[in-house]
Enzyme design. Structure first.
Site, PDB file in Angstrom:
ATOM      1  N   HIS A   1      -6.556   9.563  -0.193  1.00  0.00           N
ATOM      2  CA  HIS A   1      -7.214   9.494   1.111  1.00  0.00           C
ATOM      3  C   HIS A   1      -6.374  10.040   2.270  1.00  0.00           C
ATOM      4  O   HIS A   1      -6.797   9.935   3.430  1.00  0.00           O
ATOM      5  CB  HIS A   1      -7.667   8.054   1.397  1.00  0.00           C
ATOM      6  CG  HIS A   1      -6.554   7.058   1.341  1.00  0.00           C
ATOM      7  ND1 HIS A   1      -6.280   6.305   0.215  1.00  0.00           N
ATOM      8  CD2 HIS A   1      -5.632   6.703   2.262  1.00  0.00           C
ATOM      9  CE1 HIS A   1      -5.245   5.526   0.463  1.00  0.00           C
ATOM     10  NE2 HIS A   1      -4.836   5.747   1.688  1.00  0.00           N
TER      11      HIS A   1
ATOM     12  N   HIS B   1       0.852  -1.196   0.000  1.00  0.00           N
ATOM     13  CA  HIS B   1       0.000   0.000   0.000  1.00  0.00           C
ATOM     14  C   HIS B   1       0.885   1.242   0.000  1.00  0.00           C
ATOM     15  O   HIS B   1       1.576   1.524   0.980  1.00  0.00           O
ATOM     16  CB  HIS B   1      -0.927   0.005   1.211  1.00  0.00           C
ATOM     17  CG  HIS B   1      -1.809   1.215   1.261  1.00  0.00           C
ATOM     18  ND1 HIS B   1      -2.755   1.475   0.298  1.00  0.00           N
ATOM     19  CD2 HIS B   1      -1.865   2.251   2.132  1.00  0.00           C
ATOM     20  CE1 HIS B   1      -3.359   2.621   0.588  1.00  0.00           C
ATOM     21  NE2 HIS B   1      -2.843   3.113   1.690  1.00  0.00           N
TER      22      HIS B   1
ATOM     23  N   ASP C   1      -7.776   1.487   2.341  1.00  0.00           N
ATOM     24  CA  ASP C   1      -7.391   2.505   3.323  1.00  0.00           C
ATOM     25  C   ASP C   1      -8.282   3.739   3.423  1.00  0.00           C
ATOM     26  O   ASP C   1      -8.131   4.505   4.363  1.00  0.00           O
ATOM     27  CB  ASP C   1      -5.937   2.934   3.072  1.00  0.00           C
ATOM     28  CG  ASP C   1      -5.271   3.519   4.324  1.00  0.00           C
ATOM     29  OD1 ASP C   1      -5.707   3.177   5.445  1.00  0.00           O
ATOM     30  OD2 ASP C   1      -4.333   4.309   4.182  1.00  0.00           O
TER      31      ASP C   1
ATOM     32  N   ASP D   1       0.911   5.156  -0.171  1.00  0.00           N
ATOM     33  CA  ASP D   1       0.201   6.443  -0.107  1.00  0.00           C
ATOM     34  C   ASP D   1       0.931   7.471  -0.964  1.00  0.00           C
ATOM     35  O   ASP D   1       2.118   7.715  -0.734  1.00  0.00           O
ATOM     36  CB  ASP D   1       0.174   6.956   1.336  1.00  0.00           C
ATOM     37  CG  ASP D   1      -0.702   6.113   2.232  1.00  0.00           C
ATOM     38  OD1 ASP D   1      -1.897   5.980   1.931  1.00  0.00           O
ATOM     39  OD2 ASP D   1      -0.189   5.578   3.236  1.00  0.00           O
TER      40      ASP D   1
ATOM     41  N   ASP E   1       1.843  -1.063   4.439  1.00  0.00           N
ATOM     42  CA  ASP E   1       2.328   0.183   3.841  1.00  0.00           C
ATOM     43  C   ASP E   1       3.770   0.037   3.354  1.00  0.00           C
ATOM     44  O   ASP E   1       4.646  -0.365   4.124  1.00  0.00           O
ATOM     45  CB  ASP E   1       2.266   1.317   4.864  1.00  0.00           C
ATOM     46  CG  ASP E   1       0.836   1.708   5.213  1.00  0.00           C
ATOM     47  OD1 ASP E   1      -0.101   1.097   4.661  1.00  0.00           O
ATOM     48  OD2 ASP E   1       0.655   2.609   6.054  1.00  0.00           O
TER      49      ASP E   1
END
Length: 1031
Positions: free
Chosen positions: A570, A176, A290, A178, A427
């Protein structure tokens, strides 16, 4: 902004023009000095005295109790008469034209086809097996200790359960990433993400049984630009043989609470277009692990884009437990308003606390953590439960395999099939080659052992998300009886999210509101620029305008799409990133806002020039300049002062709406003796108002947003087209404005708040609207500007749980009236008592909330919030209908919201050019679109060459669902409805439609029978994309 002479610092030359949308989209007028002083036009005495009474009343209320809310309520109640059928006088109805030559002289009534009213009246009568409003009323929210699965319950199974049908387990490796959170997008890429991709290419090739999934195209595209052909070919072969899968494939994994559907669609198209051009793949499965709560709007958009499956994770722990108990964690997600099953999309809800490895193999995190081989002893990470993983070898193989299989079996007990999904990631995982080796080699040993021992009745392997869904579909179709699905149908949304105890994630609905407002401003500019650019590019080709065709406009447009897309992430629009990451997002938004203003100015100039060939001869300084200027990414926009002289200047007004509209257009000029005339030379009525430096002094040198004064200072302005009351409080400058025009904007009260809580600690500031409406505990909020979700304020939940996201509107109602708060920015909203709406405008948190950010939110800015309040009379209704799970705004409310979010753009020449010759108007649409159809975008489609465009555009249309049970007389709506039908040949007046073909939402899939159409036909609530080629 310094002005030339001290005594000429009077602002807002206001003139009211009937500006038509894309149909009469660009209108020009003249601004100049009059040859002799001119008295303001006469104002009807009855209206003047009525206005005086209203303002006196407002002043009295303020003086008596210093309550801002009384002003709003008073304004709204006075306006209520304007919505009554058959009103005999104009009390409270500021709809007369006041003699302006450009205002409609007679009142117009809206024409609605009766068939268009059926949809709203029938909606909500169909039944889903699971309705989220019912689930909330059923759940006790008592949060007992569930044992090893703290928020759940003990899971048991019989050892022989899989004797007839073996367990199938798909372990899905993922990382994941971001696009900004604790580090900026670029820093994450440089320090982590590029290594994940580089290692993936090497490590997946080592063993064809290895799999990996990826979601965020923003990162993939950045890596793609930097790598060689060999790596690109390796990625393509991994995609072809099914080892690597792109899931969702949007630019980011967007927030689902604050993001507007325009921006969600736009980032989805940007990602899918990039994939089409560079990799030739079409994602099939949605992956949203998420976002902090989930919206059915996202389910609808994925379905329209051609997806068949999706996955969600962050859902209230009590809802997860309820779904697990009833084995409804996998379901068909249906829209509340769907009369059939056309919107159904299969959805998998992850059952446990998190998407990390300790919470994905089964219910016991202490055991699952022992199978996260990045946490082996000697590494940087350990297991918080105190028992570390062990490297797999022959001596522990049986024990470890049985321990892991036990978790998979327990997880499978929560679902209706024997197919199990076990994500394997977290993450920014798989940055180092050692992690690839540790995870894949240890798991493969476990798989081989389990698969080779038939007594376990398990088939286990690495898989992609679609591998899982395909196997699930195969088993479900074999298990279904009489073609009846084994999965339930669920309708509703998954807000407000709590991950544990009473920790509700409702603060982010408001956090960093400055940037939530900036996001909406950028959206309106991007949409305006897209539409103008496509039309201008067509004319530039027709007239061979080389300077426009060779410009970098399309590159800047692509960059703006991507910067807006990045902000839908997000941790971006949510306001949940580190301070310097927020500045990075803000800088990108600001940079693109400046570029979009240039594109709008250049495109508008070309379209409105009388002699198109003269475009090439103008220097780049002469393009039309927008009237608002923002100096930095963190400052409020301010109006440019238009310098006047004896020579007239052009004022061009661009209406980006697909509807005709009567609007007040406000600009600042350097002289109070200004005069405005239309393109044909007719005088336009204006209102001249002061520009204020502070609460009490008229500007003589510069503009300041506001000052602190205690007790509140009140300033009253009144004029021909608008009157307002401004109150100066310690933390907010609050302005209530009434418009005296016949048009949509005259039907509602405008509320402007400039908020400053920078000196406070742990502070939230809210605006409460109080009324006598008997709404009880029920209120309504929109989801993503697309649909309305009924809400119930529940006493069994804490206050923070009763706050919900509002993207564009919220309302309360009873049998007689509806009160709607329309918003130009996403914020948190509640209705804690009957008749009230509270909107949280800003919040300041001095400490960390223990969710990984490791800081509070204390980078507050002076923030401008903009709203409208609309009070409407409802026709007689059966109050039982208000218990339905669906509701719709009125047409007036829809269009008020559209005008609020897409204001007109006034422009002047940056440098006056005496030889400049402009058309009086430019109207690309033949007529306004039907009232209920919104032109979402006209987005130029890329070509196969980088930085270039094709001849096609994506025409995206949305037919809105609306409630007919509201008075439509004298609302200023200048349109009708047509049962969703538009004849293609009657769409454009300046262009010929070469071709128009239907497409999936994000252009991924043409329908099997895609052919040129002559009529567009939309169902209520439908959003559809068409590939259009104009000439």
């Amino acid at each position: 902004m310094k002005l030339s002479r001290q005594f000429t610092v009077f602002g807002s030359a206001i003139f009211c023009v009937v500006i038509f949308s894309l149909y009469l989209m660009l209108d020009r007028g003249h601004l100049d000095y009059p040859k002799s002083p001119r008295r303001e036009g006469s104002f009807p005495q009855g209206q003047l005295s009525m206005l005086q009474e209203k303002i006196d009343h407002l002043e009295r209320l303020l003086a008596e109790n210093n309550e801002i809310i009384s002003n709003i309520r008073d304004s709204v109640i006075n306006l209520s008469e304007s919505v009554e059928d058959g009103t005999k006088n104009s009390k409270g109805n500021f709809s007369h034209g006041a003699g302006s030559p450009l205002l409609p002289s007679k009142r117009l009534s809206l024409t609605v086809d009766p068939a268009d009213c059926l949809f709203a009246s029938q909606s909500g009568s169909q039944s889903s097996e699971v309705q989220m409003l019912d689930v909330y009323s059923l759940i006790p929210f008592d949060n007992p200790d569930g044992g090893v699965w703290k928020q759940g319950f003990d899971i048991t199974y019989k050892p022989d359960e899989w004797d007839t049908k073996p367990l199938q387990v798909f372990v899905v490796p993922h990382s994941h990433n971001d696009p900004g959170w604790l580090k900026t997008f670029d820093d994450y890429f440089r320090e982590k993400t590029q290594y994940i991709f580089n290692n993936m290419v090497v490590k997946l090739k080592e063993d064809p049984r290895r799999k990996f999934i990826w979601s965020e195209i923003s990162y993939l595209s950045k890596w793609w630009e930097a790598i060689d052909v060999q790596k690109k070919d390796a990625v393509k072969s991994l995609l072809e043989n099914g080892q690597f899968e792109i899931v969702t494939g949007g630019w980011v994994m967007p927030d689902e609470a604050g993001a507007h559907y325009f921006a969600i669609i736009d980032q989805l198209i940007e990602g899918h277009q990039w994939l089409e051009k560079n990799l030739g793949v079409k994602p099939r499965s949605g992956w949203a692990i998420d976002p902090f709560g989930h919206s059915p709007t996202m389910a609808y958009l994925l379905k329209r884009a051609g997806f068949s499956h999706m996955l969600i994770q962050r859902v209230h722990y009590a809802v997860k437990k309820h779904f697990a108990l009833h084995k409804t964690l996998e379901f068909f997600w249906r829209q509340n308003w769907d009369l059939g099953s056309v919107t159904d999309i299969f959805c998998h809800m992850m059952p446990f606390y998190s998407y990390d490895i300790p919470h994905t193999c089964g219910p016991d995190p202490k055991i699952c953590c022992q199978f996260d081989f990045k946490r082996l002893p000697g590494g940087r990470y350990g297991c918080p439960w105190g028992v570390p993983p062990e490297t797999i070898y022959p001596g522990n193989l049986q024990n470890r395999a049985e321990m892991l299989l036990d978790q998979y079996r327990k997880k499978s007990e929560l679902f209706r099939t024997t197919v199990v999904l076990a994500p394997l990631g977290d993450d920014f995982r798989y940055t180092e080659r050692t992690e690839w080796d540790h995870q894949f080699k240890n798991y493969q040993l476990l798989f081989d052992y389990m698969n080779s021992h038939s007594q376990y009745n398990v088939k286990i392997q690495f898989g992609t998300l679609s591998d899982y869904f395909d196997a699930l579909e195969k088993e479900a179709s074999a298990s279904s009886r009489n073609s009846q699905s084994i999965f339930p149908v669920v309708s509703g949304d998954f807000f407000t999210y709590a991950d544990r105890d009473d920790h509700y994630w409702s603060g982010y609905f408001t956090s960093r509101p400055f940037y939530k407002r900036m996001d909406r401003i950028l959206e309106s500019h991007l949409r305006a620029a897209e539409i103008l650019y496509y039309f201008a590019m067509k004319q530039a080709k027709q007239y061979k305008i080389s300077k426009f065709l060779s410009s970098s406009h399309y590159v800047m447009l692509t960059e703006a799409r991507r910067n807006l897309g990045l902000f839908q992430h997000h941790d971006a629009i949510t306001g949940t990133a580190k301070d310097w990451v927020v500045v990075d997002y803000g800088t990108r938004l600001f940079h693109s806002l400046m570029n979009l203003k240039k594109i709008i100015g250049h495109s508008a100039l070309l379209l409105i020039l009388k002699d198109k060939h003269s475009y090439d001869s103008y220097s780049s300084d002469t393009f039309l300049e927008m009237d608002l200027k923002q100096r930095t990414q963190s400052s409020l926009p301010q109006k440019n002062v238009i310098s006047l002289s004896a020579e007239p200047r052009y004022l061009v007004v661009y209406n980006p709406s697909e509807q005709a509209r009567s609007s007040v257009v406000s600009v600042c000029v350097s002289s109070s003796a200004a005069q405005v005339s239309s393109a044909s030379g007719k005088p336009v009525e204006i209102q001249m108002s002061a520009v204020w430096d502070t609460a009490t002094t008229v500007s003589q040198t510069a503009y300041e947003p506001y000052v602190y004064t205690t007790p509140p200072f009140v300033r009253v302005q009144r004029g021909r087209f608008y009157s307002d009351v401004t109150c100066f409080f310690e933390h907010v400058t609050h302005r209530v404005r009434l418009y005296n025009i016949h048009g949509v904007e005259g039907q509602s009260v405008e509320i402007s708040n400039i908020v400053d809580i920078r000196k406070e600690h742990n502070y939230e500031i809210a605006m409460r609207i109080s009324s006598s409406i008997n709404s009880q505990n029920r209120f309504y909020t929109d989801l993503n500007g697309y649909q309305i979700q009924p809400r119930v304020t529940m006493s069994k939940l804490p206050l923070q749980a009763n706050v919900y996201p509002m993207t564009t509107m919220a309302y309360i109602q009873d049998a007689e009236r509806r009160l709607t708060l329309l918003s130009a920015q996403s914020l948190g909203v509640s209705s804690l008592k009957s008749g009230q709406i509270e909107v949280i405008m800003d919040r300041r948190l001095m400490q960390d909330d223990n969710r990984g950010l490791e800081q509070g939110v204390h980078d507050n800015k002076i923030t401008a919030n903009l709203f409208r309040i609309l009070l409407e009379k409802r026709s007689v209704v059966n109050m039982e209908e208000d218990q339905k799970a669906v509701s719709y705004p009125s047409l007036l409310s829809h269009i008020t919201s559209s005008f609020l979010n897409h204001p007109v753009f006034p422009m002047t020449e940056k440098v006056p050019v005496p030889t400049l010759q402009l058309l009086g108007e430019f109207s690309p649409l033949m007529a306004p679109l039907p009232c209920d159809i919104h032109l979402v975008n006209l987005r130029t489609v890329q070509s196969k060459v980088d930085g270039k465009h094709s001849n096609e555009a994506a025409l995206i249309l949305h037919r809105k669902g609306f409630d007919c049970r509201f008075s439509s007389r004298d609302t200023g709506l200048l349109c009708s409805t047509t049962q969703g039908k538009i004849l293609v040949q009657k769409l454009f007046s300046k262009f010929t439609v070469v071709s128009i073909t239907p497409s999936s939402l994000s252009l991924m899939h043409p329908p099997p029978d895609a052919r040129n159409i002559s009529e567009i036909n939309l169902s209520p609530m439908e959003i559809s994309t068409f590939r259009i080629h104009l000439r």
